[in-house]
Design a protein around this motif. Structure first.
Motif, PDB file in Angstrom:
ATOM      1  N   ALA A 166      39.526  92.064  26.066  1.00 42.71           N
ATOM      2  CA  ALA A 166      38.108  92.433  26.030  1.00 42.71           C
ATOM      3  C   ALA A 166      37.297  91.517  25.128  1.00 42.71           C
ATOM      4  CB  ALA A 166      37.962  93.881  25.572  1.00 42.71           C
ATOM      5  N   ALA A 167      37.919  90.958  24.109  1.00 41.39           N
ATOM      6  CA  ALA A 167      37.210  90.062  23.201  1.00 41.39           C
ATOM      7  C   ALA A 167      36.796  88.768  23.872  1.00 41.39           C
ATOM      8  CB  ALA A 167      38.078  89.755  21.981  1.00 41.39           C
ATOM      9  N   ARG A 168      37.410  88.435  24.987  1.00 45.17           N
ATOM     10  CA  ARG A 168      37.091  87.228  25.734  1.00 45.17           C
ATOM     11  C   ARG A 168      36.476  87.557  27.093  1.00 45.17           C
ATOM     12  NH1 ARG A 168      37.183  84.953  21.780  1.00 45.17           N
ATOM     13  NH2 ARG A 168      35.080  84.707  22.564  1.00 45.17           N
ATOM     14  N   ARG A 169      35.997  88.784  27.268  1.00 41.65           N
ATOM     15  CA  ARG A 169      35.438  89.217  28.555  1.00 41.65           C
ATOM     16  C   ARG A 169      34.020  89.744  28.359  1.00 41.65           C
ATOM     17  NH1 ARG A 169      39.058  92.910  29.685  1.00 41.65           N
ATOM     18  NH2 ARG A 169      37.788  94.711  29.093  1.00 41.65           N
ATOM     19  N   GLY A 170      33.129  89.340  29.274  1.00 41.70           N
ATOM     20  CA  GLY A 170      31.754  89.832  29.235  1.00 41.70           C
ATOM     21  C   GLY A 170      31.629  91.182  29.908  1.00 41.70           C
ATOM     22  N   GLY A 171      30.525  91.402  30.616  1.00 42.21           N
ATOM     23  CA  GLY A 171      30.222  92.715  31.161  1.00 42.21           C
ATOM     24  C   GLY A 171      30.620  92.933  32.597  1.00 42.21           C
ATOM     25  N   HIS A 172      31.345  91.997  33.200  1.00 37.19           N
ATOM     26  CA  HIS A 172      31.777  92.200  34.580  1.00 37.19           C
ATOM     27  C   HIS A 172      33.237  91.790  34.755  1.00 37.19           C
ATOM     28  CE1 HIS A 172      30.413  87.917  34.822  1.00 37.19           C
ATOM     29  NE2 HIS A 172      31.373  87.803  35.722  1.00 37.19           N
ATOM     30  N   VAL A 173      33.835  92.307  35.821  1.00 39.80           N
ATOM     31  CA  VAL A 173      35.231  92.019  36.160  1.00 39.80           C
ATOM     32  C   VAL A 173      35.268  91.472  37.579  1.00 39.80           C
ATOM     33  CG1 VAL A 173      37.496  93.041  36.627  1.00 39.80           C
ATOM     34  CG2 VAL A 173      36.184  93.774  34.626  1.00 39.80           C
ATOM     35  N   THR A 174      35.999  90.378  37.780  1.00 39.39           N
ATOM     36  CA  THR A 174      36.161  89.802  39.115  1.00 39.39           C
ATOM     37  C   THR A 174      37.583  90.030  39.601  1.00 39.39           C
ATOM     38  OG1 THR A 174      34.474  88.117  38.736  1.00 39.39           O
ATOM     39  CG2 THR A 174      36.066  87.691  40.486  1.00 39.39           C
ATOM     40  N   ILE A 175      37.683  90.527  40.823  1.00 40.89           N
ATOM     41  CA  ILE A 175      38.985  90.724  41.464  1.00 40.89           C
ATOM     42  C   ILE A 175      38.983  89.959  42.777  1.00 40.89           C
ATOM     43  CG2 ILE A 175      39.561  92.909  40.352  1.00 40.89           C
ATOM     44  CD1 ILE A 175      38.341  94.396  42.695  1.00 40.89           C
ATOM     45  N   ASP A 176      40.143  89.418  43.149  1.00 35.98           N
ATOM     46  CA  ASP A 176      40.232  88.559  44.326  1.00 35.98           C
ATOM     47  C   ASP A 176      41.202  89.122  45.361  1.00 35.98           C
ATOM     48  OD1 ASP A 176      38.561  86.166  44.027  1.00 35.98           O
ATOM     49  OD2 ASP A 176      39.726  85.828  42.208  1.00 35.98           O
ATOM     50  N   HIS A 177      40.819  88.933  46.636  1.00 31.58           N
ATOM     51  CA  HIS A 177      41.693  89.280  47.768  1.00 31.58           C
ATOM     52  C   HIS A 177      41.159  88.545  48.992  1.00 31.58           C
ATOM     53  CE1 HIS A 177      43.646  91.634  50.961  1.00 31.58           C
ATOM     54  NE2 HIS A 177      44.510  92.020  50.038  1.00 31.58           N
ATOM     55  N   PRO A 178      42.040  88.060  49.868  1.00 36.17           N
ATOM     56  CA  PRO A 178      41.568  87.296  51.031  1.00 36.17           C
ATOM     57  C   PRO A 178      40.614  88.053  51.937  1.00 36.17           C
ATOM     58  CG  PRO A 178      43.925  86.997  50.734  1.00 36.17           C
ATOM     59  CD  PRO A 178      43.510  88.071  49.777  1.00 36.17           C
ATOM     60  N   ARG A 179      40.608  89.384  51.909  1.00 34.44           N
ATOM     61  CA  ARG A 179      39.764  90.160  52.821  1.00 34.44           C
ATOM     62  C   ARG A 179      38.493  90.679  52.170  1.00 34.44           C
ATOM     63  NH1 ARG A 179      43.298  94.762  54.305  1.00 34.44           N
ATOM     64  NH2 ARG A 179      41.456  95.413  55.463  1.00 34.44           N
ATOM     65  N   PHE A 180      38.203  90.251  50.974  1.00 28.04           N
ATOM     66  CA  PHE A 180      37.078  90.858  50.262  1.00 28.04           C
ATOM     67  C   PHE A 180      35.714  90.509  50.860  1.00 28.04           C
ATOM     68  CE2 PHE A 180      39.002  92.032  45.864  1.00 28.04           C
ATOM     69  CZ  PHE A 180      39.427  93.241  46.393  1.00 28.04           C
ATOM     70  N   ARG A 181      35.569  89.385  51.529  1.00 28.39           N
ATOM     71  CA  ARG A 181      34.269  89.081  52.139  1.00 28.39           C
ATOM     72  C   ARG A 181      33.903  90.158  53.168  1.00 28.39           C
ATOM     73  NH1 ARG A 181      31.137  84.419  52.706  1.00 28.39           N
ATOM     74  NH2 ARG A 181      32.822  83.090  51.906  1.00 28.39           N
TER      75      ARG A 181
END
Length: 407
Positions: free
Chosen positions: A343-358
């Motif tokens: 958390a000390a190196r993370r801002g206010g959002h989280v990014t998660i990845d998956h090939p079907r996310f679009r």
């Protein structure tokens, strides 16, 4: 097995900021199950709806041109000082509001480079926001300078070590985003400021994804220049004007390239020839966007009331809960976390990845769950501390799980 629905309820009940989401328009809209894009466009406050209506009738309609003498002329500086005090850790007289982020970034970069005329390089990173990269490519072409690129890890960001390795006696300016727009990586700004200055370079920070979500201390960190938008965590609305910070130590010699009448000394004299105004006003060019500044004031009211320490604590709690749900529900379905786990190196959002996310993002929007998609295959969960509830995080991540499992 953890009952996350109950956890979400408990977290909302114990949240010190639990009363604040109700102050935002749309918080009771049954068609919006979870708004998880506050890091792209913040919700408007209910107070803003009233303030805008009052401005049209009483301010603009009632005072007419007299408004310039009574308030509007100094509004960029007045609100700039409030932004500086509430969210930037900046003393008065160093922040102004006006123009878009792109235009202000251009002004500050050109002005900063002019302070290092014998140096030939700009340091930046490949994962910076496209506007920052494109703009600096343009400036380097215009001035015949060299861009020195840092290649950060896609799920991380630029470290102080990266900057130390990149800067040299040729470096005029280092331009970085305080929070990376995709991964959410939070720079070690004090260490990076020191690294730039040890090489004799200047530091320009893009605060678009950090202002209003993490604590910032520009004066203490000895940052030279900073720019940021107001339509994300400051809830200024679509196209709301950005802000610029110029450290007091640079203002006497700082010159920006877009000369306009509002940035001139004694502008209403309409005199021949441009003479820059003293102080931060010299950053201003043309007539400022007064209507666009109105909503910012309502979010500043809220932040001044609760303080950035409380805002940051809520931000960390929201992202930690999102990561906990992701680990339990989404990792087994092939999702990858592309944000720092610390958390000390993370801002206010989280990014998660998956090939079907679009394709899944489009379906989420149809069911009232609204994150955003970032290529090549990322969903950003943008959690605005004043307006986002833990219940929304639960609903949003559970909807992603359902979409992945159903198709």
């Amino acid at each position: 097995m953890t009952d996350f629905a109950t956890r979400a309820l408990e977290l909302d009940r114990s949240d010190p900021l639990r009363d604040y989401p109700a102050l935002f328009l749309g918080s009771d809209d049954p068609q919006v199950v979870a708004y998880l894009d506050g890091n792209s466009l913040g919700r408007p406050t209910r107070a803003t709806a009233r303030r805008l209506a009052d401005f049209v009738t009483a301010g603009w309609g009632g005072r007419l041109i007299r408004g310039w003498d009574e308030q509007w002329f100094d509004l960029p500086l007045t609100i700039g000082d409030r932004i500086g005090a509430a969210v930037l850790g900046a003393a008065a007289g160093q922040t102004t509001v006006g123009d878009s982020t792109t235009v202000l970034l251009y002004k500050l970069a050109r002005g900063a480079l002019a302070l290092r005329p014998d140096r030939t390089e700009i340091v930046l990173d490949r994962d910076n926001f496209p506007t920052d990269r494109y703009l600096l490519e343009s400036i380097s072409t215009e001035l015949g300078l060299t861009l020195r690129w840092i290649e950060p890890d896609a799920a991380g960001g630029v470290s102080a070590r990266d900057v130390v390795d990149a800067v040299s006696e040729r470096t005029a300016l280092v331009v970085l985003s305080h929070v990376a727009y995709r991964s959410g990586y939070l720079l070690d700004a004090p260490a990076i400021s020191a690294a730039a200055h040890d090489a004799g370079a200047l530091l320009l920070l893009d605060l678009c994804h950090s202002v209003g979500s993490v604590e910032i201390e520009l004066d203490t960190w000895a940052v030279d220049f900073a720019v940021g938008c107001t339509y994300k965590y400051l809830n200024g609305g679509p196209g709301a004007p950005a802000f610029a910070y110029v450290a007091a130590a640079h203002q006497a010699e700082f010159g920006q390239p877009i000369w306009g009448w509002m940035g001139r000394e004694n502008p209403f004299e309409m005199a021949q020839g441009y003479v820059p105004a003293a102080g931060i006003r010299r950053v201003i060019s043309g007539t400022p966007a007064i209507v666009g500044m109105i909503p910012i004031q309502d979010t500043l009211d809220l932040i001044e009331e609760v303080g950035m320490t409380a805002v940051r604590a809520k931000s960390v709690a929201l992202t930690e809960f999102a990561l906990e749900l992701t680990r339990s529900w989404l990792l087994p379905l092939g999702v990858q976390v592309s944000s720092p786990l610390d958390a000390a190196r993370r801002g206010g959002h989280v990014t998660i990845d998956h090939p079907r996310f679009r394709e899944i993002t489009a379906r989420l929007w149809q069911r009232g769950v609204i994150p955003d998609f970032r290529p090549p295959q990322g969903i950003r969960l943008g959690l605005s501390p004043l307006s986002t509830t833990f219940g929304e995080v639960f609903a949003g991540v559970s909807a992603i799980r359902d979409e992945l499992a159903a198709h």
